[in-house]
Motif scaffolding. Structure first.
Motif, mmCIF file in Angstrom:
data_model
loop_
_atom_site.group_PDB
_atom_site.id
_atom_site.type_symbol
_atom_site.label_atom_id
_atom_site.label_comp_id
_atom_site.label_asym_id
_atom_site.label_seq_id
_atom_site.Cartn_x
_atom_site.Cartn_y
_atom_site.Cartn_z
ATOM 1 N N ARG A 1 23.728 28.665 34.953
ATOM 2 C CA ARG A 1 23.649 30.041 34.469
ATOM 3 C C ARG A 1 22.645 30.785 35.329
ATOM 4 N N VAL A 2 22.797 32.075 35.378
ATOM 5 C CA VAL A 2 21.894 32.926 36.137
ATOM 6 C C VAL A 2 20.652 33.191 35.301
ATOM 7 N N SER A 3 19.491 33.024 35.901
ATOM 8 C CA SER A 3 18.235 33.198 35.158
ATOM 9 C C SER A 3 17.587 34.557 35.381
ATOM 10 N N LYS A 4 18.145 35.356 36.300
ATOM 11 C CA LYS A 4 17.573 36.669 36.567
ATOM 12 C C LYS A 4 18.675 37.718 36.638
ATOM 13 N N GLY A 5 18.510 38.777 35.869
ATOM 14 C CA GLY A 5 19.453 39.887 35.927
ATOM 15 C C GLY A 5 20.779 39.592 35.257
ATOM 16 N N VAL A 6 21.748 40.443 35.552
ATOM 17 C CA VAL A 6 23.100 40.316 34.997
ATOM 18 C C VAL A 6 23.918 39.411 35.911
ATOM 19 N N PRO A 7 24.476 38.320 35.401
ATOM 20 C CA PRO A 7 25.176 37.365 36.280
ATOM 21 C C PRO A 7 26.396 37.965 36.960
ATOM 22 N N VAL A 8 26.494 37.689 38.250
ATOM 23 C CA VAL A 8 27.676 38.030 39.035
ATOM 24 C C VAL A 8 28.352 36.707 39.362
ATOM 25 N N ILE A 9 29.596 36.534 38.922
ATOM 26 C CA ILE A 9 30.251 35.228 38.994
ATOM 27 C C ILE A 9 31.631 35.367 39.631
ATOM 28 N N THR A 10 31.898 34.554 40.637
ATOM 29 C CA THR A 10 33.250 34.484 41.186
ATOM 30 C C THR A 10 33.912 33.198 40.698
ATOM 31 N N VAL A 11 35.203 33.297 40.396
ATOM 32 C CA VAL A 11 35.934 32.189 39.768
ATOM 33 C C VAL A 11 37.144 31.817 40.627
ATOM 34 N N LYS A 12 37.325 30.518 40.827
ATOM 35 C CA LYS A 12 38.475 30.046 41.592
ATOM 36 C C LYS A 12 39.784 30.361 40.866
ATOM 37 N N PRO A 13 40.836 30.738 41.603
ATOM 38 C CA PRO A 13 42.150 30.910 40.977
ATOM 39 C C PRO A 13 42.603 29.617 40.297
ATOM 40 N N ASN A 14 43.411 29.772 39.250
ATOM 41 C CA ASN A 14 43.958 28.660 38.462
ATOM 42 C C ASN A 14 42.911 27.943 37.625
ATOM 43 N N SER A 15 41.775 28.593 37.385
ATOM 44 C CA SER A 15 40.733 27.979 36.564
ATOM 45 C C SER A 15 40.938 28.240 35.078
ATOM 46 N N ALA A 16 41.765 29.208 34.745
ATOM 47 C CA ALA A 16 42.014 29.548 33.340
ATOM 48 C C ALA A 16 43.462 29.968 33.181
ATOM 49 N N PRO A 17 44.020 29.794 31.977
ATOM 50 C CA PRO A 17 45.398 30.248 31.751
ATOM 51 C C PRO A 17 45.473 31.762 31.670
ATOM 52 N N VAL A 18 46.630 32.305 31.949
ATOM 53 C CA VAL A 18 46.875 33.733 31.725
ATOM 54 C C VAL A 18 47.335 33.894 30.284
ATOM 55 N N GLU A 19 46.544 34.591 29.478
ATOM 56 C CA GLU A 19 46.852 34.750 28.061
ATOM 57 C C GLU A 19 46.955 36.225 27.701
ATOM 58 N N ALA A 20 48.087 36.598 27.143
ATOM 59 C CA ALA A 20 48.263 37.979 26.700
ATOM 60 C C ALA A 20 47.376 38.242 25.489
ATOM 61 N N ALA A 21 46.766 39.422 25.452
ATOM 62 C CA ALA A 21 45.909 39.825 24.336
ATOM 63 C C ALA A 21 45.822 41.339 24.363
ATOM 64 N N SER A 22 46.671 41.988 23.611
ATOM 65 C CA SER A 22 46.784 43.441 23.671
ATOM 66 C C SER A 22 45.465 44.135 23.348
ATOM 67 N N ALA A 23 45.108 45.122 24.175
ATOM 68 C CA ALA A 23 43.891 45.906 23.972
ATOM 69 C C ALA A 23 44.172 47.348 24.346
ATOM 70 N N ALA A 24 43.201 48.209 24.122
ATOM 71 C CA ALA A 24 43.399 49.647 24.311
ATOM 72 C C ALA A 24 43.719 50.001 25.760
ATOM 73 N N GLY A 25 42.986 49.439 26.699
ATOM 74 C CA GLY A 25 43.232 49.730 28.113
ATOM 75 C C GLY A 25 43.077 51.195 28.462
ATOM 76 N N ALA A 26 42.129 51.858 27.818
ATOM 77 C CA ALA A 26 41.921 53.288 28.065
ATOM 78 C C ALA A 26 41.525 53.522 29.519
ATOM 79 N N VAL A 27 42.232 54.437 30.186
ATOM 80 C CA VAL A 27 41.992 54.692 31.599
ATOM 81 C C VAL A 27 40.950 55.790 31.765
#
Length: 320
Positions: free
Chosen positions: A141-167
């Motif tokens: 975990r990052v111990s200073k500031g707001v963590p900036v994290i890059t994630v490898k592709p295929n590390s998590a499933p694609v899951e639909a979860a409807s949200a507002a998506g206000a533009v």
């Protein structure tokens, strides 16, 4: 609940799969706020909303296409200042990792790259990584500031979860460095019709045992039967049998598919470092003592020119 910035990887409004995986991970630690930049950014909103984005910040300035990464860093910093997120997530592409690093320096925060999982923690998000050529799995975990994290592709499933998506339109003021390096020309990559190697759910690779460029047709046939990407070991690309752009390994591309099939690959550490986080690994090799068999979930001791065509035929028969 805290908001989490998710940098959107898209092509003219078509959202790439790793971004949808990031939205799945972002929902574990907060409410996803997507940041889409460049041509077609507004067109990403519907898909992002279907996968959990509560808000979509868009900016379509020409600077994003005409110059290198700095304009995108400027925009992501503007989004960061507007949202005050709990974390910033990006996919682990070469460009996105550069954006992440530059952003982390600007906001004075720690950065974690190439995470393969993400979970909420009492003191901030906890990322799982593979370290030292995938010999160890670590939680960080990052111990200073707001963590900036890059994630490898295929590390998590694609899951639909409807949200507002206000533009919302993101106001961006470009820095003096934004126009320092101009893109003079682009050459479209020739399409093979196969998935992008680093994003593919299935990868079929060939190594020294393929024994010639002409024999990679056997590997390609198996890949096409599975809808897979084609990879190659360093030995194969150094011999000129397959393009370097398809090299999997420590000095090539790192992949983390659901299924990885290694054919005629001994399993040297250089190659293992690029594919060891694959969910299921299958190897075909005529050397029963090959190091690759120490790693696999399923191993076939046999000549790949006997085994692979039979496997391809069986897959095509079942599909038919």
């Amino acid at each position: 609940m805290a908001e989490v910035l998710v940098y959107v990887d898209h092509v003219d409004g078509a959202v790439r799969k790793p971004t949808l995986e990031l939205l799945t991970l972002a929902r574990r630690i907060g409410e996803p706020v997507a940041v889409a930049l460049g041509n077609g950014a507004a067109d990403t909103a519907a898909v992002l909303a279907e996968h959990g984005a509560v808000k979509v910040l868009t900016a379509e300035a020409p600077e994003f296409a005409e110059y290198l990464v700095v304009p995108k860093v400027d925009a992501l910093q503007a989004a960061f200042d507007a949202v005050s997120p709990a974390a910033v997530l990006l996919s682990s592409s070469a460009e996105a990792k550069e954006i992440a690093a530059r952003l982390a320096v600007r906001i004075g925060s720690g950065i974690i790259t190439d995470a393969v999982d993400l979970e909420a923690g009492d003191q901030g998000p906890v990322a799982t990584q593979s370290a030292f050529a995938a010999s160890y799995t670590t939680k960080s975990r990052v111990s200073k500031g707001v963590p900036v994290i890059t994630v490898k592709p295929n590390s998590a499933p694609v899951e639909a979860a409807s949200a507002a998506g206000a533009v919302e339109t993101l106001a961006v003021t470009f820095s003096a460095q934004a126009t320092g390096t101009k893109v003079l020309s682009r050459t479209p990559r020739e399409s093979t019709g196969r998935p992008e190697l680093t994003e593919a759910a299935i990868v079929v690779s060939g190594g020294r045992g393929v024994n010639g460029a002409e024999n990679f047709a056997v590997i390609e046939a198996l890949a096409d039967s599975l809808g897979a990407a084609v990879g190659a070991s360093r030995a194969a690309v150094d011999a000129g049998w397959y393009p370097h752009t398809n090299q999997v390994g420590q000095t090539g591309k790192s992949v983390s598919p659901q299924l990885y099939i290694a054919n005629g690959i001994s399993g040297a550490i250089q190659h293992r470092a690029g594919m060891q986080t694959s969910k299921t690994i299958v190897a075909v090799n005529k050397d029963a003592e090959a190091p690759i068999f120490d790693l696999v979930d399923y191993g076939v001791v046999g000549d790949l020119f006997d085994v692979v065509p039979q496997l391809t035929e069986e897959i095509n028969t079942r599909k038919g």
